[in-house]
Write a protein that holds these residues in place. Structure first.
Motif, PDB file in Angstrom:
ATOM      1  N   ALA A  70       0.846  -1.204   0.000  1.00 46.90           N
ATOM      2  CA  ALA A  70       0.000   0.000   0.000  1.00 46.90           C
ATOM      3  C   ALA A  70       0.880   1.253   0.000  1.00 46.90           C
ATOM      4  O   ALA A  70       0.582   2.239  -0.687  1.00 46.90           O
ATOM      5  CB  ALA A  70      -0.920  -0.006   1.218  1.00 46.90           C
ATOM      6  N   ARG A  71       1.972   1.198   0.736  1.00 47.91           N
ATOM      7  CA  ARG A  71       2.902   2.335   0.772  1.00 47.91           C
ATOM      8  C   ARG A  71       3.593   2.496  -0.593  1.00 47.91           C
ATOM      9  O   ARG A  71       3.695   3.591  -1.128  1.00 47.91           O
ATOM     10  CB  ARG A  71       3.946   2.072   1.859  1.00 47.91           C
ATOM     11  N   ILE A  72       4.032   1.381  -1.139  1.00 49.58           N
ATOM     12  CA  ILE A  72       4.751   1.410  -2.419  1.00 49.58           C
ATOM     13  C   ILE A  72       3.843   1.942  -3.531  1.00 49.58           C
ATOM     14  O   ILE A  72       4.259   2.763  -4.358  1.00 49.58           O
ATOM     15  CB  ILE A  72       5.249  -0.011  -2.793  1.00 49.58           C
ATOM     16  N   GLU A  73       2.584   1.475  -3.504  1.00 48.63           N
ATOM     17  CA  GLU A  73       1.652   1.808  -4.575  1.00 48.63           C
ATOM     18  C   GLU A  73       1.451   3.318  -4.721  1.00 48.63           C
ATOM     19  O   GLU A  73       1.241   3.827  -5.816  1.00 48.63           O
ATOM     20  CB  GLU A  73       0.312   1.138  -4.252  1.00 48.63           C
ATOM     21  N   SER A  74       1.516   4.011  -3.588  1.00 55.97           N
ATOM     22  CA  SER A  74       1.248   5.457  -3.651  1.00 55.97           C
ATOM     23  C   SER A  74       2.532   6.265  -3.870  1.00 55.97           C
ATOM     24  O   SER A  74       2.510   7.488  -3.832  1.00 55.97           O
ATOM     25  CB  SER A  74       0.537   5.900  -2.375  1.00 55.97           C
ATOM     26  N   ASP A  75       3.633   5.598  -4.122  1.00 56.93           N
ATOM     27  CA  ASP A  75       4.914   6.279  -4.345  1.00 56.93           C
ATOM     28  C   ASP A  75       4.912   6.908  -5.734  1.00 56.93           C
ATOM     29  O   ASP A  75       4.638   6.233  -6.732  1.00 56.93           O
ATOM     30  CB  ASP A  75       6.047   5.238  -4.230  1.00 56.93           C
ATOM     31  N   ARG A  76       5.237   8.194  -5.816  1.00 59.05           N
ATOM     32  CA  ARG A  76       5.147   8.895  -7.104  1.00 59.05           C
ATOM     33  C   ARG A  76       6.330   8.621  -8.025  1.00 59.05           C
ATOM     34  O   ARG A  76       6.358   9.114  -9.148  1.00 59.05           O
ATOM     35  CB  ARG A  76       4.955  10.391  -6.859  1.00 59.05           C
TER      36      ARG A  76
END
Ligand SMILES: Cc1cc2nc3c(=O)[nH]c(=O)nc-3n(C[C@H](O)[C@H](O)[C@H](O)COP(=O)(O)O)c2cc1C
Length: 149
Positions: A70-76
């Motif tokens: 979930a953290r990785i997915e929102s990484d720009r």
């Protein structure tokens, strides 16, 4: 030996070319945060990057893997993250790597071709099995010295 049930998540995403980092610099930065967090959280895995596409395998307790993704997915630094597989597994494939990283090099094209991933990576020809078998071979043959930070 793990006493928890291991969960494996495999995804593909695209590097956000709009960002200022060069591909190797981006990979180094990603890797240092990944190793710090993953070592703390009991997450292991493998990250393949060809300058355009990321292929990553995350393994650990289900809740931890989900939280990490979930953290990785929102990484720009990347976009269009798409999960190829998320399922329980009998064992870790990369038990000694809090995160290994491989930056694609022409020297290893034959390895990619052997796993059906020669040339440009297209999402339609990708499968979790191909990513996993490629990463296992890279981890065993090419890359007993992953990027050191
Ligand atoms: C392709 C890619 C792979 C990543 N892999 C991981 C990872 O395995 N573990 C992790 O904690 N963060 C990973 N990150 C970084 C996270 O998105 C995020 O920046 C980081 O977890 C934040 O940690 P910090 O708050 O400790 O700096 C990855 C980012 C990208 C773009």
């Amino acid at each position: 030996m793990d006493t928890i049930e291991i969960h494996r998540l495999v995804y593909v995403s695209k590097f956000n070319l709009g960002r200022v980092d060069s591909a190797p610099a981006a990979l180094r930065n990603i890797l240092s945060a990944s190793r710090r967090n993953n070592a703390k959280n009991g997450v292991t895995g493998y990250l393949i990057f060809d300058g355009e596409t990321f292929l990553q395998i995350l393994e650990g307790a289900e809740a931890t893997v989900s939280g990490t993704f979930a953290r990785i997915e929102s990484d720009r630094r990347h976009r269009h993250a798409s999960v190829l597989e998320a399922k329980p597994s009998s064992a870790r494939l990369f038990p000694t790597w809090s995160m290994a990283a491989y930056l694609r090099s022409p020297a290893h094209e034959a390895v990619f071709a052997r796993h059906g991933l020669g040339g440009k990576i297209h999402q339609r020809t990708l499968s979790a099995d191909r990513v996993v078998s490629l990463a296992v071979e890279l981890s065993l043959s090419v890359h007993n010295s992953p990027i050191r930070l």
